[in-house]
Motif scaffolding. Structure first.
Motif, PDB file in Angstrom:
ATOM      1  N   LYS A 247      75.240  65.460  37.043  1.00  0.00           N
ATOM      2  CA  LYS A 247      75.758  66.812  37.281  1.00  0.00           C
ATOM      3  C   LYS A 247      74.642  67.840  37.121  1.00  0.00           C
ATOM      4  CE  LYS A 247      79.606  69.832  35.938  1.00  0.00           C
ATOM      5  NZ  LYS A 247      80.271  69.794  37.253  1.00  0.00           N
ATOM      6  N   ALA A 248      73.760  67.618  36.142  1.00  0.00           N
ATOM      7  CA  ALA A 248      72.641  68.536  35.919  1.00  0.00           C
ATOM      8  C   ALA A 248      71.687  68.514  37.110  1.00  0.00           C
ATOM      9  CB  ALA A 248      71.898  68.159  34.641  1.00  0.00           C
ATOM     10  N   ARG A 249      71.442  67.327  37.665  1.00  0.00           N
ATOM     11  CA  ARG A 249      70.572  67.232  38.846  1.00  0.00           C
ATOM     12  C   ARG A 249      71.170  68.006  40.020  1.00  0.00           C
ATOM     13  NH1 ARG A 249      70.663  61.564  37.552  1.00  0.00           N
ATOM     14  NH2 ARG A 249      68.898  61.007  36.228  1.00  0.00           N
ATOM     15  N   GLU A 250      72.497  67.878  40.202  1.00  0.00           N
ATOM     16  CA  GLU A 250      73.163  68.595  41.289  1.00  0.00           C
ATOM     17  C   GLU A 250      73.035  70.102  41.094  1.00  0.00           C
ATOM     18  OE1 GLU A 250      77.124  67.147  41.193  1.00  0.00           O
ATOM     19  OE2 GLU A 250      76.606  65.142  41.922  1.00  0.00           O
ATOM     20  N   LEU A 251      73.191  70.576  39.840  1.00  0.00           N
ATOM     21  CA  LEU A 251      73.027  72.008  39.562  1.00  0.00           C
ATOM     22  C   LEU A 251      71.614  72.465  39.883  1.00  0.00           C
ATOM     23  CD1 LEU A 251      74.935  72.256  36.157  1.00  0.00           C
ATOM     24  CD2 LEU A 251      75.610  73.334  38.302  1.00  0.00           C
ATOM     25  N   LYS A 252      70.632  71.631  39.536  1.00  0.00           N
ATOM     26  CA  LYS A 252      69.235  71.965  39.783  1.00  0.00           C
ATOM     27  C   LYS A 252      68.977  72.093  41.280  1.00  0.00           C
ATOM     28  CE  LYS A 252      64.879  72.327  38.302  1.00  0.00           C
ATOM     29  NZ  LYS A 252      64.404  73.355  37.367  1.00  0.00           N
ATOM     30  N   LYS A 253      69.524  71.152  42.058  1.00  0.00           N
ATOM     31  CA  LYS A 253      69.356  71.196  43.509  1.00  0.00           C
ATOM     32  C   LYS A 253      70.011  72.439  44.099  1.00  0.00           C
ATOM     33  CE  LYS A 253      69.152  66.174  44.219  1.00  0.00           C
ATOM     34  NZ  LYS A 253      69.865  64.995  44.786  1.00  0.00           N
ATOM     35  N   ALA A 254      71.228  72.760  43.604  1.00  0.00           N
ATOM     36  CA  ALA A 254      71.943  73.935  44.105  1.00  0.00           C
ATOM     37  C   ALA A 254      71.182  75.215  43.796  1.00  0.00           C
ATOM     38  CB  ALA A 254      73.338  73.993  43.495  1.00  0.00           C
ATOM     39  N   GLN A 255      70.601  75.289  42.586  1.00  0.00           N
ATOM     40  CA  GLN A 255      69.816  76.474  42.209  1.00  0.00           C
ATOM     41  C   GLN A 255      68.571  76.611  43.085  1.00  0.00           C
ATOM     42  OE1 GLN A 255      69.077  75.821  38.064  1.00  0.00           O
ATOM     43  NE2 GLN A 255      71.175  76.339  37.439  1.00  0.00           N
TER      44      GLN A 255
END
Length: 594
Positions: free
Chosen positions: A577-585
């Motif tokens: 989930k953290a990786r997905e947030l990083k990509k979205a940011q």
């Protein structure tokens, strides 16, 4: 109380850590663990002069005494033998939440020479099929609420539909099929002539004859079936009772930790090694009543403590978090509780201190173990009301430990490294998985994958898992340390810290936080407070931790922290989930530049 540091038999001069308690009494190797529990007399077992029931159903108050339990196990075994020819080394899977007949199913299977594997009732059909296929399950016992999943998994695994039994009290029809229940099979088995002869194991056979196939991910990877022999279950039962001096009159009755006739709250899942070996095997061995709960609910547990006068509580960290954070606890009479143990995952010193302040009258401890060691290898010490804050308990009798540093040398006291364990309760390895067995079971030792250190009293402190340590600017950072600190913040209800990639630092900590009621009330009054609260939490860590341990990845609010049924954080879920947030940011920043 001190512990032993003895030279090892290695060609180099190293030191092994052993228990201050010992030596262990004899461990029978010609019995099944069910024969040991139901039929055998051992000197480590206290004499029970009371007539307390063995099992109590929390919801109804139904009681099952020792003689009824024996009779029900024999009746079920007779019916399983008669109907399905369950016998030597056949695997029976119990796919259900805790139930008063869970122990009966285990004992019946062992009477026939079979093997038990327990499955998480929250599994999907694919997850259950995976377990059924690996263990080569022949018969599936399930709850009516899980019947649809059981049927789908059975079809995928080639298990005939008529090899499914319900643990519920009422038969259920699905289409034209009427599924028998454990209750109907017990009554059937008690009415017909014996169809099996329970055999005695040959001397030494208990060391290799399988009792359980419990699932674990080991140090890494997908779940694997841990092959636990009867001898290992018996050994661990004796270790716990002997360490607690359960059969000794070493102090007054009021001060003894283990008192026959007392009650323990049995909510930890019986498909997990913690539930089978500690709650079920150990506590029945020492004469306790098990109040069996199908699922943890804080208020229900508090009500049961009052109703059944519970004396021992076995918990996991999520339960402790709720107890410390929810003011409803103070509305109930918990005066009967004398002892509480938390296991399955580390409990921080900060959270332990909160628990002590909440329940100052009781002993509060931690234990440490794993499926591969057939449950606990450290256990709460008996000479103190509380162990050292944050410790996982003291080395069990019969257990030897080593702490191995990254360079392969052995750590000194206070130095950290990976824990290696040798115990008579050790599993045989992973069922039909030689490669994984070689990675974890090494020259008579179990490689735990946990980073620990020991103090000079033989208490273990679990820092983190090898695969969970993060490297920030070259420094190792343990997520569990930050989580323990965050739990002391009144704005934090629950939390999990994971790494996110960072160009400068390599990776940095990000905290997923379930806001407390206090925090939620602030956000409800003013939604903009959410960002303020996140900033306050970041500052809370920055004010108390060295610079590389700060939450440079920030704080993200989440509705619930994912955990497995034993209470361990499903950190990999939040890492993704953290990786997905990083990509979205990153995508948002790219658009802004364009």
């Amino acid at each position: 109380m001190t512990f032993a540091i003895a030279p090892s038999s290695s060609t180099t001069t190293v030191f092994d850590l052993t228990s201050p308690v010992g030596p262990l009494p004899y461990i029978p190797d010609d019995l099944t663990c069910t024969q040991f529990l139901l039929d055998h007399r051992h000197p480590a077992r206290p004499y029970n002069k009371f007539s307390n029931p063995w099992l109590v159903e929390e919801a109804t108050g139904r009681q099952v005494g020792c003689e009824e339990a024996r009779a029900r196990a024999w009746g079920l075994a007779n019916a399983l033998s008669s109907r399905w020819k369950i016998g030597e080394d056949d695997v029976v899977c119990v796919f259900s939440a805790n139930h008063i007949d869970w122990p009966i199913a285990i004992w019946a299977t062992h009477r026939l020479g079979g093997i038990v594997t327990g499955a998480n009732p929250a599994y999907t059909p694919d997850e259950l099929s995976y377990q059924l296929n690996i263990t080569r399950t022949k018969l599936l016992i399930t709850h009516s609420s899980s019947l649809s999943v059981a049927l789908a998994a059975a079809r995928n695994s080639g298990i005939p539909e008529d090899h499914i039994v319900l643990i519920d009290s009422q038969p259920i029809a699905a289409g034209s099929k009427l599924y028998p229940t454990v209750e109907t099979l017990v009554q059937e088995g008690l009415k017909i002539a014996p169809t099996f002869v329970e055999r005695r194991l040959a001397p030494g056979e208990g060391r290799t004859k399988l009792a359980l196939l419990n699932f674990s991910s080991g140090t890494t990877g997908t779940p694997k079936a841990v092959a636990i022999p009867h001898y290992a279950v018996i050994a661990n039962t004796i270790q716990m009772a002997f360490h607690d001096r359960a059969a000794e009159d070493y102090t007054t009755w009021e001060k003894r930790r283990t008192r026959t006739g007392d009650a323990v709250y049995a909510v930890l899942p019986m498909y997990h090694v913690y539930g089978i070996l500690i709650t079920l095997q150990h506590y029945i061995f020492v004469g306790y009543t098990l109040v069996i709960s199908s699922k943890f609910n804080l208020v229900n547990m508090l009500k049961s403590i009052e109703r059944y006068r519970i004396n021992h509580l076995l918990t996991a960290p999520p339960m402790v978090v709720q107890m410390c954070k929810n003011p409803v606890v103070k509305q109930y009479d918990l005066s009967s509780v004398r002892f509480m143990m938390c296991s399955a995952a580390p409990l921080s010193a900060e959270l332990t201190q909160q628990l002590i302040e909440l329940l100052p009258q009781i002993e509060i401890h931690q234990g440490y173990g794993m499926t591969e060691t057939s449950s606990v290898v450290t256990w709460p010490r008996t000479d103190k009301k509380y162990g050292s804050l944050g410790s996982g308990g003291q080395i069990m009798p019969g257990v030897t430990m080593r702490v191995v540093k990254e360079d392969g040398t052995l750590a000194k006291l206070g130095e950290s490294g990976e824990l290696y364990v040798k115990t008579p309760a050790m599993a045989l390895g992973y069922f039909n998985n030689e490669e994984a067995t070689r990675e974890t079971f090494i020259n008579g030792w179990v490689r735990t994958g946990d980073i620990v250190y020991f103090n000079d009293e033989g208490e273990v402190f679990v820092i983190d898992r090898i695969k969970e340590l993060m490297k920030v600017k070259g420094f190792q950072v343990a997520p569990a340390e930050l989580e323990g600190h965050l739990f002391t913040n009144p704005l934090v209800g629950d939390t999990c810290v994971v790494p996110i990639p960072d160009e400068y630092s390599g990776e940095v900590p990000l905290a997923f936080v379930v806001p407390s009621k206090t925090a939620l009330d602030r956000v409800k009054k003013c939604p903009e407070e959410a960002d303020t609260i996140k900033a306050e939490i970041v500052k809370f860590v920055a004010d108390n931790k060295v610079y590389y341990k700060r939450l440079a990845g920030g704080v993200e609010f989440i509705d619930a922290i994912p955990r497995n049924p034993s209470g361990k954080l499903l950190r990999r879920v939040l890492r993704e989930k953290a990786r997905e947030l990083k990509k979205a940011q990153a995508a948002t920043q790219t658009k802004a530049k364009l």
